[in-house]
Structures are given as structure tokens and as C-alpha cells.
Design an enzyme around this catalytic site. Structure first.
Site, mmCIF file in Angstrom:
data_model
loop_
_atom_site.group_PDB
_atom_site.id
_atom_site.type_symbol
_atom_site.label_atom_id
_atom_site.label_comp_id
_atom_site.label_asym_id
_atom_site.label_seq_id
_atom_site.Cartn_x
_atom_site.Cartn_y
_atom_site.Cartn_z
ATOM 1 N N LYS A 188 0.836 -1.203 0.000
ATOM 2 C CA LYS A 188 0.000 0.000 0.000
ATOM 3 C C LYS A 188 0.879 1.265 0.000
ATOM 4 C CE LYS A 188 -3.391 -2.888 0.037
ATOM 5 N NZ LYS A 188 -4.435 -3.267 0.958
HETATM 6 C C1 LIG Z 1 -5.394 -4.352 1.335
HETATM 7 C C2 LIG Z 1 -6.850 -4.133 1.400
HETATM 8 C C3 LIG Z 1 -7.620 -4.477 2.516
HETATM 9 C C4 LIG Z 1 -7.063 -5.242 3.673
HETATM 10 O O1 LIG Z 1 -5.956 -4.642 4.223
HETATM 11 P P1 LIG Z 1 -5.077 -5.397 5.300
HETATM 12 O O2 LIG Z 1 -4.350 -4.301 5.999
HETATM 13 O O3 LIG Z 1 -4.163 -6.303 4.529
HETATM 14 O O4 LIG Z 1 -5.989 -6.154 6.193
HETATM 15 C C5 LIG Z 1 -8.958 -4.162 2.521
HETATM 16 N N1 LIG Z 1 -9.525 -3.545 1.481
HETATM 17 C C6 LIG Z 1 -8.830 -3.217 0.387
HETATM 18 C C7 LIG Z 1 -9.521 -2.511 -0.730
HETATM 19 C C8 LIG Z 1 -7.478 -3.514 0.308
HETATM 20 O O5 LIG Z 1 -6.787 -3.225 -0.795
#
Ligand SMILES: *Cc1c(COP(=O)(O)O)cnc(C)c1O
Length: 387
Positions: A188
């Protein structure tokens, strides 16, 4: 292999984590509240609640707004499964709203039509999770107006969108929603390894999420439901979890946060360079709403399948074979085996399925070089020719 995304760790990030390792607190110390405040300030929200993942933050957000058995949660089928699973964790029923073919986000017209039907059938949603796919904000004004008319709560899944803006204001400031959730997974925009954070302007929602993050146990007499028995006393007043973020993660996150704007600017520059380099190829580059500033987490192209010889799958394989770590965000959630068991079937959300048949995420991350990007474009050009 050029990956589709990767973290950037600088010496100051390492120093920040080492400092915590040598301090008194590895968990439940000062770094987490400091990071929560820093993120809240950055996005213009009153409160931040840091947790061990965005998945946990979505779960707590749904619990805080009162989602439970007999309720409905609606979201987009083009998202990571976590945006929908949070409803199931709360024993609610999950349903989807098809995407807009231009933004790939939940379509506000489809939402409005579905709400009108749901009202007649007496099964309006309690929560709508608006996912800002690739970092491009959903049409939050429209969703917010519908939430006032139909009485549902809005949670923004901004896992892709920290650092982005909607109509000139930061994603997360809560103007159009109850709670906004960010993810700090390494792919991210900024990372804490694993980690997530919910922001809100509502004191009570923040308090509930903070309580449930840590077992539903409190030492705050104001939250206790019976009188404290002594100075050792803590009380469990709700059924919570251990969703806490560690001090190491918070220190890493706060160090990363200092570079948020640079990261997003760099992603924009790379994305705009892709737009130029790909302009003549038989594919659609990501449309950007003129009123918003995307987090640019993902760069998704859609192949013009009628204009090329190789199949979608063949193009994808040819890219992987050439060392380009492409990905597909996302397989429509309603077509996953677990959701088919709940009654969904292919054909339920045609725009989402059309998107899935054509989409490929190209590598995009702040430390990617122009030479690497040129390699991606050359490999894609060959793959589209079926070479
Ligand atoms: C990555 C992601 C999540 C989950 O994030 P985590 O921190 O890995 O639990 C939820 N929604 C979206 C759209 C994502 O891209």
C-alpha cells in the site's frame, strides 16, 4: 521480476524502529497514540484508532456503527474480500452494488436503484462500504446524500487512498462518511508491515473501536458498568479482540507518513508517464475524475480484447514470463467459492465481470525507475502483439 508494488524503507525508518526496540514499550506505549494523532492530523479527522490490519479496522468499524445479525452490508464486488467479509464477521448479510464502467468504483446510480428496490422490499442496508479503488475516490457526495435519504451508515475503505483528495479535501476527513479505514500492508501507499487505522470525527465511534481493539477491557472508570473494586481493577464491558498495533509498527508508520505526499506525487508522475507511453496501444488507461486527486495505489489497464489476437490470460502470462509482476485487482468477490455458497453466481454484476475479463494491474511504486517502466511498456507491447 519487477513487482506490481513494493515498500520503500529508508534509514530513518530503521532508526525509528530500532529506537522503539530499545525503549520500555514494545506494545501499548506512546508510539501508537502518537501515530494515531499524526494520521488523524494528516487527513483532517478528530480521532485515529490504529490496529493490526485494515481488515481488523473494517471489522471494528462495522461493529461500532452497530452492524449485526439481520442487517445488510453492501459494497463493491471489485475489491479485496476484506471489504465484504467484515459484514459476515458481524453476522450481517452481504450484498453488492455493480461498478461504474468508467471509475470502476461502486456506481451511485446502481446504488440508488438498488436502494429504491430494497426500500420496497424492506431490506435496506445498515452499512455501505465505499471502496476507493486504486485510490480514486468514490462519488462520496452522491453516496452521502443517499445515506441521508435511506438512513444507512457509510464506511470508506480507503486502503488504496491515503494521501488522496476528494473535491479538494483529504480522504479521511469524514465529511461524507462515519469512519474511514486505511491499510499499511507493504504494497500500500505507506507501510507498517501489517497494520491499519480507522479515522472518525465521532467521539463515541472512536471510543467503541478503541475498546473492542483490546478485548473490550477498560481501566477507564467512565466506561465501567459497575464500580471499580480497587486500583488493580479492570473491567470487560464488551466482547472485543486483540487487534492492537505494536509500538514498532507505529514508529515505522509515523516515519513513513513524513513521506506520504512525496510518495503520492511520485505515483502520479509515474502514472501520467504510463498514460503517455500507453496512449497508442489497444487498451484503456485509468480515467481520472477531474475533481479528485487519487492515491494512485494501482495502475489498472483494460485490454481492448476485440482489437488484439491474444487472450487476456495470454497477455497476463506473457507479462509474467517476461519478468513483469503484473496482478489482477480484483476477482469479483461474489464469484469467490465462499460467496457462491451464499447464493451469488456469475452474471450477478455484469460490469464488474466485464472489468475482470479485461483488467491488468501494471507495476507502480515510488522507487520504480523510468527504465523499469520502459521495460514494462516494451513487454506489454510484445505481449499485445502475441509475440
Ligand atoms: C489491502 C486491502 C484491505 C485489507 O488490508 P489489510 O491491511 O491487509 O488487512 C482491505 N480492502 C482493500 C480494498 C485492500 O486493498
Amino acid at each position: 521480476m519487477i513487482p506490481y508494488g513494493r515498500q520503500d524503507i529508508q534509514p530513518q525508518d530503521i532508526d525509528a524502529v530500532l529506537e522503539v526496540l530499545q525503549s520500555d514499550f514494545l506494545t501499548q506505549g506512546p508510539a501508537v497514540p502518537h501515530f494515531e494523532q499524526a494520521v488523524a492530523n494528516q487527513v483532517g479527522a478528530r480521532h485515529g484508532v490504529a490496529v493490526n490490519s485494515a481488515t481488523s479496522a473494517l471489522h471494528l468499524a462495522c461493529l461500532a456503527v452497530g452492524l449485526g445479525e439481520g442487517d445488510w452490508l453492501w459494497t463493491s464486488p471489485i475489491t479485496f474480500v476484506a471489504s465484504a467479509n467484515c459484514g459476515l464477521y458481524c453476522r450481517a448479510t452481504v450484498d453488492f452494488v455493480d461498478i461504474d464502467p468508467r471509475t470502476y468504483n461502486l456506481c451511485p446510480q446502481a446504488l440508488e436503484a438498488k436502494l429504491a428496490r430494497a426500500e420496497r422490499e424492506g431490506r435496506l442496508p445498515k452499512v455501505v462500504v465505499a471502496v476507493h479503488l486504486c485510490g480514486q475516490p468514490c462519488d462520496m457526495q452522491a453516496i452521502h446524500a443517499l445515506s441521508e435519504r435511506y438512513g444507512f451508515r457509510v464506511v470508506e475503505d480507503a486502503s488504496h487512498a491515503i494521501g488522496g483528495r476528494y473535491r479538494g479535501e483529504p480522504i479521511g476527513n469524514g465529511r461524507y462518511s462515519d469512519i474511514t479505514v486505511f491499510s499499511f500492508h507493504p504494497v500500500k501507499i505507506i507501510t507498517t508491515a501489517e497494520g491499519g487505522l480507522a479515522v472518525t470525527n465521532d467521539d463515541r465511534l472512536a471510543e467503541t473501536m478503541a475498546l473492542l481493539r483490546s478485548h473490550g477491557v477498560t481501566r477507564d472508570p467512565a466506561l465501567m458498568t459497575q464500580e471499580a473494586e480497587g486500583p488493580w481493577y479492570y473491567q470487560q464491558v464488551a466482547l472485543g479482540f486483540n487487534y492492537r498495533m505494536t509500538e514498532l509498527q507505529a514508529a515505522l508508520g509515523e516515519s513513513q507518513l513524513a513521506r506520504l505526499e512525496d510518495y503520492v506525487a511520485r505515483r502520479h508522475a509515474m502514472a501520467e508517464r504510463y498514460d503517455r507511453l500507453l496512449a497508442e496501444l489497444p487498451l484503456t488507461t485509468p480515467w481520472q475524475h477531474p475533481d479528485s486527486y487519487s492515491g494512485r495505489h494501482l495502475y489498472v489497464i483494460r485490454l481492448e480484447l476485440e482489437a488484439i489476437q491474444p487472450s487476456h490470460r495470454r497477455v497476463f502470462e506473457a507479462l509474467r514470463d517476461q519478468g513483469i509482476g503484473v496482478n489482477l485487482h480484483y476477482i469479483p468477490v461474489h464469484t469467490q467459492p465462499y460467496y457462491r455458497e451464499l447464493g451469488f453466481a456469475p452474471g450477478d454484476f455484469p460490469e464488474a465481470e466485464r472489468y475482470y475479463a479485461e483488467a491488468i494491474s501494471l507495476p507502480l511504486y515510488p522507487t520504480m525507475t523510468e527504465t523499469q517502466q520502459d521495460e514494462v511498456v516494451a513487454a506489454l507491447t510484445r505481449a499485445l502483439e502475441g509475440a
